[in-house]
Structure formats: C-alpha cells, structure tokens
Design a protein around this motif. Sequence first.
Motif, short mmCIF file in Angstrom:
data_model
loop_
_atom_site.label_atom_id
_atom_site.label_comp_id
_atom_site.label_asym_id
_atom_site.label_seq_id
_atom_site.Cartn_x
_atom_site.Cartn_y
_atom_site.Cartn_z
N SER A 1 -8.91 0.69 -3.17
CA SER A 1 -9.52 -0.57 -2.76
C SER A 1 -8.62 -1.26 -1.74
O SER A 1 -7.59 -0.72 -1.33
N GLY A 2 -8.99 -2.48 -1.38
CA GLY A 2 -8.21 -3.28 -0.44
C GLY A 2 -6.79 -3.56 -0.89
O GLY A 2 -5.94 -3.94 -0.07
N ILE A 3 -6.51 -3.35 -2.17
CA ILE A 3 -5.14 -3.58 -2.67
C ILE A 3 -4.13 -2.77 -1.87
O ILE A 3 -3.02 -3.22 -1.61
N VAL A 4 -4.53 -1.58 -1.43
CA VAL A 4 -3.58 -0.71 -0.71
C VAL A 4 -3.13 -1.33 0.61
O VAL A 4 -2.07 -0.98 1.14
N THR A 5 -3.89 -2.29 1.12
CA THR A 5 -3.52 -2.94 2.40
C THR A 5 -2.55 -4.10 2.20
O THR A 5 -2.05 -4.64 3.19
N PHE A 6 -2.31 -4.48 0.96
CA PHE A 6 -1.46 -5.65 0.70
C PHE A 6 0.00 -5.32 1.03
O PHE A 6 0.46 -4.20 0.81
N LYS A 7 0.71 -6.34 1.50
CA LYS A 7 2.11 -6.15 1.91
C LYS A 7 2.98 -5.63 0.77
O LYS A 7 3.86 -4.81 0.98
N ASN A 8 2.71 -6.14 -0.45
CA ASN A 8 3.58 -5.77 -1.58
C ASN A 8 3.13 -4.49 -2.27
O ASN A 8 3.57 -4.21 -3.38
N ALA A 9 2.27 -3.71 -1.64
CA ALA A 9 1.71 -2.52 -2.31
C ALA A 9 2.40 -1.23 -1.85
O ALA A 9 1.77 -0.18 -1.74
N LYS A 10 3.69 -1.29 -1.59
CA LYS A 10 4.44 -0.13 -1.09
C LYS A 10 4.29 1.12 -1.97
O LYS A 10 4.07 2.21 -1.46
N ASP A 11 4.41 0.94 -3.29
CA ASP A 11 4.31 2.10 -4.18
C ASP A 11 2.94 2.76 -4.06
O ASP A 11 2.83 3.99 -3.98
N LEU A 12 1.91 1.91 -4.03
CA LEU A 12 0.55 2.43 -3.93
C LEU A 12 0.35 3.13 -2.58
O LEU A 12 -0.31 4.18 -2.50
N GLN A 13 0.94 2.59 -1.54
CA GLN A 13 0.82 3.22 -0.21
C GLN A 13 1.47 4.60 -0.21
O GLN A 13 0.95 5.54 0.38
N ASP A 14 2.60 4.71 -0.92
CA ASP A 14 3.26 6.03 -1.02
C ASP A 14 2.37 7.02 -1.77
O ASP A 14 2.27 8.19 -1.39
N ILE A 15 1.74 6.56 -2.84
CA ILE A 15 0.84 7.43 -3.60
C ILE A 15 -0.36 7.83 -2.72
O ILE A 15 -0.78 8.99 -2.71
N ALA A 16 -0.88 6.85 -1.97
CA ALA A 16 -2.06 7.11 -1.13
C ALA A 16 -1.81 8.27 -0.18
O ALA A 16 -2.70 9.09 0.07
#
Length: 260
Positions: free
Chosen positions: A176-191
Amino acid sequence: MFVDSHCHLNYKGLVEQERGVLERARAAGVGAMLNISTRENEWDAVIGLAEREQGVWASVGIHPHEADQHGEITSEKLIEKSRNSRVIGIGETGLDYYYDYSDREQQKACFHQHIIAARETGLPIIVHTRDAEEDTAQILREEMERGAYPGVIHCFTASAEFARIALDLGLYISLSGIVTFKNAKDLQDIAKTIPENRLLIETDSPFLAPVPHRGKTCEPAFVSNTAQFLADLKNVPVEELAEKSTENFFNLFSKASRDG
Ligand SMILES: [Zn+2]
Ligand SMILES: [Zn+2]
C-alpha cells in the motif's frame, strides 16, 4: 493499466463521492479495483457497486476487528455469497492484535472459516495481519497442509521473515501507500526483494494516502503514485511495474477479467 487490489469504496469518505472517485481512478489509468468487504451487513452494497460498475470487483469477508460481531460466520455462508459472478475473493480476514478489537480466539476461528471457503471455491483469501505474525503464519501453514489455497497478504507491513514464509506458501504480497512513507525504510528494503511475479499494489483507501497525498482522503487513483514510487525503488519503468502487477492481479484473481 494499474489495478487497485484493495480498496473500500463503500466507506465514509469515498461513498459520498462515488462518481468522482471512479472517474478520477479511470482517468489515472486504474482499470480494475477490488472493493473489499469487512462486515456481513456491507456485502450487498459492496457487490451491488461491482455489479453496476465496469472494472469494479467485490470480495466477501469479515475483518478481524468485526469477528466478535460475527460469531456465527461459517465457510458455507461465505461460499454461498461468493457464487455471485462479481465476487472474486474471500476477505478481508486475518488477525489484528494491535487493536485487539475482537477476542483473539474468535479472530482465529473466523480466519479458519475464510481459508476453508477459499480452498473450496478456489477464490484467493485476502489476509490482514497486524502485530500477529506468528499466529498468522501458523494458521496459514497449518491450513496449507490440509490442502492448497490461493491468497494475498494485503497492506504488507510485516517482517522480512514473514514475507519469506508467505512467498514460500505460494501467496502474493500487496503493498500500500505505506511503502512511500519516509520512515518506511525496512518495508522499502523488503519491497525490493519481492519477486516481480508475486507483487500487487493497493491503496486500502480511504486510508493511508501515499506521498504526495498524505493527509488527504486516499482514493484508488492514488495507486499510480505508489506504483511510481515502487518503479523508482526497483529501478524499472513504471509501465513495466504497472503491467506486471496487473498481470499478477489477474493471475491470482482469475475469476476477474480485464474487460469485465
Ligand atoms: Zn486490512
Ligand atoms: Zn482493508
């Protein structure tokens, strides 16, 4: 073409402006939307919209928050309602120990009934999990041993380990849009590690508007922003990410069609 694999068009914030929401989605290239139900008294409205609107599909299910209010829910009831030609998925269901709005044992019982319905109908299960990774993984595994069923972890925010478990079970992962949030580094790595043939995108609107719409009511049109962000993150053209995630959606939700 983009697909919003998870939205709540019947929720307050979107339902009052249905025409505009659908028009803006189509103008943004969103060719299909899966309108998700969360309570039994919502099923007919969610299905009704899908019957009236081209490109809008429906699910039937009980959100873990609502499990206490649906003590009587059975797989038979879900199966019966899913016979409608516009119903393409079972859910959302799962476990939410963050809010704990429903008794945990009741959440689990409800979750099991949904998986049974998914297995019987072949329709994918739409899984919501928050602060409940261990129990969610255990139920998904245990039920998979009883017989395969398709599904997706929606609005994924869990750990890399949980992503691995879900992928190993053959499930898809929706971001979802959560992956675009600045503090979502861990999720971005998983993505970055999600195989391109298992990735879906969603808005979970009216919640969680992606950057640059934060603070606004989220709507399906914004799935294009999340797609653009993910394309940049993975270093691929947005058209490629859009096409691939669209293909994945119709592979998983095979009861839906691109022109339906
Ligand atoms: Zn959810
Ligand atoms: Zn939802």
